[in-house]
Design a protein around this motif. Structure first.
Motif, PDB file in Angstrom:
ATOM      1  N   LEU A 166       4.177   6.631  -7.198  1.00  0.00           N
ATOM      2  CA  LEU A 166       3.092   5.652  -7.318  1.00  0.00           C
ATOM      3  C   LEU A 166       3.509   4.390  -8.064  1.00  0.00           C
ATOM      4  CD1 LEU A 166       0.101   4.917  -6.918  1.00  0.00           C
ATOM      5  CD2 LEU A 166      -0.405   6.208  -8.998  1.00  0.00           C
ATOM      6  N   TYR A 167       4.347   4.518  -9.092  1.00  0.00           N
ATOM      7  CA  TYR A 167       4.591   3.384 -10.004  1.00  0.00           C
ATOM      8  C   TYR A 167       5.983   2.765  -9.887  1.00  0.00           C
ATOM      9  CZ  TYR A 167       0.405   5.295 -12.240  1.00  0.00           C
ATOM     10  OH  TYR A 167      -0.866   5.755 -12.487  1.00  0.00           O
ATOM     11  N   HIS A 168       6.765   3.130  -8.873  1.00  0.00           N
ATOM     12  CA  HIS A 168       8.152   2.638  -8.857  1.00  0.00           C
ATOM     13  C   HIS A 168       8.263   1.143  -8.534  1.00  0.00           C
ATOM     14  CE1 HIS A 168       7.716   3.431  -4.497  1.00  0.00           C
ATOM     15  NE2 HIS A 168       8.719   2.571  -4.330  1.00  0.00           N
ATOM     16  N   HIS A 169       7.158   0.502  -8.131  1.00  0.00           N
ATOM     17  CA  HIS A 169       7.173  -0.945  -7.909  1.00  0.00           C
ATOM     18  C   HIS A 169       6.460  -1.721  -9.017  1.00  0.00           C
ATOM     19  CE1 HIS A 169       9.268  -1.596  -4.164  1.00  0.00           C
ATOM     20  NE2 HIS A 169       8.604  -0.600  -3.585  1.00  0.00           N
ATOM     21  N   GLU A 170       6.141  -1.040 -10.109  1.00  0.00           N
ATOM     22  CA  GLU A 170       5.594  -1.752 -11.267  1.00  0.00           C
ATOM     23  C   GLU A 170       6.724  -2.502 -11.971  1.00  0.00           C
ATOM     24  OE1 GLU A 170       2.528  -1.969 -11.723  1.00  0.00           O
ATOM     25  OE2 GLU A 170       1.589  -0.211 -10.796  1.00  0.00           O
TER      26      GLU A 170
ATOM     27  N   THR B 224      -0.743  -1.100  -9.727  1.00  0.00           N
ATOM     28  CA  THR B 224      -1.718  -1.079 -10.828  1.00  0.00           C
ATOM     29  C   THR B 224      -1.453  -2.122 -11.904  1.00  0.00           C
ATOM     30  OG1 THR B 224      -0.446   0.561 -12.092  1.00  0.00           O
ATOM     31  CG2 THR B 224      -2.030   1.411 -10.481  1.00  0.00           C
ATOM     32  N   LYS B 225      -0.335  -2.854 -11.789  1.00  0.00           N
ATOM     33  CA  LYS B 225       0.064  -3.860 -12.774  1.00  0.00           C
ATOM     34  C   LYS B 225       0.233  -3.280 -14.177  1.00  0.00           C
ATOM     35  CE  LYS B 225      -1.722  -7.898 -10.340  1.00  0.00           C
ATOM     36  NZ  LYS B 225      -0.355  -8.310  -9.973  1.00  0.00           N
TER      37      LYS B 225
ATOM     38  N   THR C  86       0.816  -1.224   0.000  1.00  0.00           N
ATOM     39  CA  THR C  86       0.000   0.000   0.000  1.00  0.00           C
ATOM     40  C   THR C  86       0.846   1.268   0.000  1.00  0.00           C
ATOM     41  OG1 THR C  86      -0.124   0.099   2.434  1.00  0.00           O
ATOM     42  CG2 THR C  86      -1.831  -1.193   1.291  1.00  0.00           C
ATOM     43  N   HIS C  87       2.154   1.135   0.274  1.00  0.00           N
ATOM     44  CA  HIS C  87       2.941   2.358   0.466  1.00  0.00           C
ATOM     45  C   HIS C  87       3.078   3.236  -0.788  1.00  0.00           C
ATOM     46  CE1 HIS C  87       6.525   0.096  -1.031  1.00  0.00           C
ATOM     47  NE2 HIS C  87       6.999   1.287  -1.314  1.00  0.00           N
ATOM     48  N   PRO C  88       3.111   2.686  -2.021  1.00  0.00           N
ATOM     49  CA  PRO C  88       3.164   3.602  -3.167  1.00  0.00           C
ATOM     50  C   PRO C  88       1.910   4.460  -3.293  1.00  0.00           C
ATOM     51  CG  PRO C  88       3.878   1.390  -3.809  1.00  0.00           C
ATOM     52  CD  PRO C  88       3.262   1.275  -2.457  1.00  0.00           C
TER      53      PRO C  88
ATOM     54  N   LYS D 233       2.437  -2.178 -17.411  1.00  0.00           N
ATOM     55  CA  LYS D 233       3.541  -2.917 -18.022  1.00  0.00           C
ATOM     56  C   LYS D 233       4.190  -2.088 -19.116  1.00  0.00           C
ATOM     57  CE  LYS D 233       2.560  -6.393 -20.662  1.00  0.00           C
ATOM     58  NZ  LYS D 233       2.026  -7.655 -21.188  1.00  0.00           N
ATOM     59  N   GLY D 234       5.424  -2.453 -19.435  1.00  0.00           N
ATOM     60  CA  GLY D 234       6.142  -1.825 -20.543  1.00  0.00           C
ATOM     61  C   GLY D 234       6.230  -0.314 -20.413  1.00  0.00           C
ATOM     62  N   GLU D 235       6.082   0.365 -21.552  1.00  0.00           N
ATOM     63  CA  GLU D 235       6.217   1.812 -21.587  1.00  0.00           C
ATOM     64  C   GLU D 235       5.005   2.537 -21.038  1.00  0.00           C
ATOM     65  OE1 GLU D 235       7.448   3.121 -25.428  1.00  0.00           O
ATOM     66  OE2 GLU D 235       9.396   2.098 -25.325  1.00  0.00           O
ATOM     67  N   ASP D 236       3.975   1.791 -20.628  1.00  0.00           N
ATOM     68  CA  ASP D 236       2.861   2.420 -19.918  1.00  0.00           C
ATOM     69  C   ASP D 236       3.310   2.901 -18.538  1.00  0.00           C
ATOM     70  OD1 ASP D 236       1.086   2.081 -21.964  1.00  0.00           O
ATOM     71  OD2 ASP D 236       0.244   0.216 -21.202  1.00  0.00           O
ATOM     72  N   ILE D 237       4.403   2.341 -18.044  1.00  0.00           N
ATOM     73  CA  ILE D 237       4.973   2.790 -16.778  1.00  0.00           C
ATOM     74  C   ILE D 237       5.782   4.055 -17.066  1.00  0.00           C
ATOM     75  CG2 ILE D 237       6.445   2.169 -14.830  1.00  0.00           C
ATOM     76  CD1 ILE D 237       6.080  -0.782 -15.685  1.00  0.00           C
ATOM     77  N   PRO D 238       5.543   5.150 -16.340  1.00  0.00           N
ATOM     78  CA  PRO D 238       6.312   6.386 -16.579  1.00  0.00           C
ATOM     79  C   PRO D 238       7.815   6.138 -16.484  1.00  0.00           C
ATOM     80  CG  PRO D 238       4.473   6.814 -15.095  1.00  0.00           C
ATOM     81  CD  PRO D 238       4.535   5.322 -15.278  1.00  0.00           C
ATOM     82  N   LEU D 239       8.573   6.863 -17.296  1.00  0.00           N
ATOM     83  CA  LEU D 239      10.024   6.665 -17.370  1.00  0.00           C
ATOM     84  C   LEU D 239      10.690   6.818 -16.007  1.00  0.00           C
ATOM     85  CD1 LEU D 239      12.639   6.257 -18.974  1.00  0.00           C
ATOM     86  CD2 LEU D 239      12.645   8.726 -19.429  1.00  0.00           C
TER      87      LEU D 239
END
Length: 399
Positions: free
Chosen positions: A300-304, A313-314, A277-279, A316-322
């Motif tokens: 928010l997304y550093h554990h994707e 949020t699961k 829950t921490h992100p 994937k790929g380039e949908d994850i911010p750089l």
């Protein structure tokens, strides 16, 4: 920070533009009210102390107040309003030229470049300086005042004085820009100091709960910036944003019980769900602070994961911010090379090997390729961070 600097600069000039328009409105209103009152008294008492055309002045005053009423109810944008006001000033000066009735009336046109310069915009200054120069030149040849007909020398002198005054107006404009830029820089410096203090407070609050992760945020921030420097798409502003995001990426752990953070054995499924829950908690925290809102994606997304098996949020790929993909590598490297309550840290080489094994599954494969150029910097950061003397000094500073 460049976008913020531009935004503040534009906000200052929009406010300045509105103020100048308001001042010009009231200056014109006061001038015309006094002129109308003055000339009305001359007419009533039949005093020959003015050659001005009273109906023309009264008409100009009526148009001005009509503009004020329209602006009050319609709320014309400040950028459009300045054009209306300067156009009105040009029209009023032209009326005064025809109706004031004395030979020096041409000098009213000298006001136009000054008024344009007060707005602090080159385009406005040039437009209305050339407009005034054109009108003055035309009227001097085509419609000289009745009491005096200027010769060619007089007209050339008029134009020369006008150009000199327009040039001086340009320096007024430049001075305004310098003043406002200094104000912007002062605000940015103050804001940066405040942000740093807020970030440091957050870091202390999080890491005080778990001394095994002491210094983790700073190291992740340094690893992330070191990696991002080799990416052509990362500007100076991007690197600063990534530095702050790295410092705050685990801020959500402030909501995790210490018993879970410092547990020596393996986490249960329920405990792991709490950790996950921490992100989300961290993202909610930074978005509540206006100047930190842009860090939300990285937090928010550093554990994707690249393959979509991460959290929360699961993606994937380039949908994850750089920035989140960069932080994922930096975070994993530091976690693997740090000692924890439940295990001993890996060596730097072992951590690099683990990152290679996660290429295309956990981590962005292109970033892992770039990592080959950054290994030396990662080693330097690791060695400096694991200096026992500096670590002791940091711990004593904390307490």
């Amino acid at each position: 920070m460049l976008e913020l600097e531009k935004k503040l600069y534009n906000e200052y000039f929009q406010e300045h533009r509105t103020k100048v328009t308001t001042y010009l409105f009231w200056i014109n209103a006061i001038f015309l009210l006094l002129s109308c009152t003055w000339n009305f008294l001359f007419l009533v008492f039949q005093l020959a102390y003015s050659r001005a055309n009273f109906p023309a002045l009264l008409g100009c005053l009526g148009i001005l107040f009509l503009l004020g009423i329209v602006n009050h109810f319609v709320k014309i944008p400040s950028k459009i309003n300045q054009y209306f006001m300067l156009a009105y000033c040009a029209g009023l000066i032209t009326v005064l030229y025809f109706e004031s009735g004395y030979s020096e009336s041409w000098s009213f046109f000298l006001l136009l470049p000054l008024l344009g310069g007060l707005y602090g915009e080159k385009r406005i200054l040039f437009y209305y300086s050339f407009l005034g120069l054109g009108i003055l030149s035309y009227l001097s040849f085509a419609s000289p005042t009745s009491l005096y007909t200027p010769d060619s020398i007089d007209i050339s002198n008029r134009i020369l004085v006008y150009i000199i005054l327009a040039t001086l107006s340009f320096f007024v404009l430049k001075t305004l820009h310098i003043i406002y830029m200094k104000q912007v820089n002062l605000v940015l410096q103050s804001m940066q100091i405040t942000i740093e203090e807020v970030v440091n407070s957050f870091i202390v609050a999080v890491e005080a709960k778990d001394l095994y992760t002491f210094g983790h945020s700073e190291r992740v921030s340094m690893y992330a910036v070191a990696l991002a420097k080799y990416l052509p798409e990362c500007s100076k502003e991007c690197l600063e944003k990534l530095r702050l995001t790295g410092l705050l990426h685990d801020i959500g752990k402030i909501n995790i019980p210490e018993a879970i953070l410092s547990k020596e054995g393996k986490l249960t499924d329920e405990e792991y769900e709490v950790i996950k829950t921490h992100p989300v908690v961290g993202a909610r925290m930074v978005e509540r602070i206006e100047r930190l809102q842009e860090l939300k994606d990285g937090v928010l997304y550093h554990h994707e994961r690249w393959d979509g098996n991460g959290y929360p949020t699961k993606r994937k790929g380039e949908d994850i911010p750089l920035e989140a993909r960069i932080l994922a590598i930096a975070d994993a490297f530091d976690a693997m090379t740090s000692n924890r309550s439940y295990r001993k840290g890996l060596t730097v080489d072992e951590a690099f090997q683990a990152l290679e094994e996660g290429k295309g599954t956990q981590f962005d494969p292109q970033l892992i390729d770039v990592l080959q150029n950054v290994k030396g910097e990662f080693r330097n950061i690791y060695q400096k961070a694991n200096d026992p003397i500096k670590e002791f000094e940091s711990l004593t500073d904390l307490f």
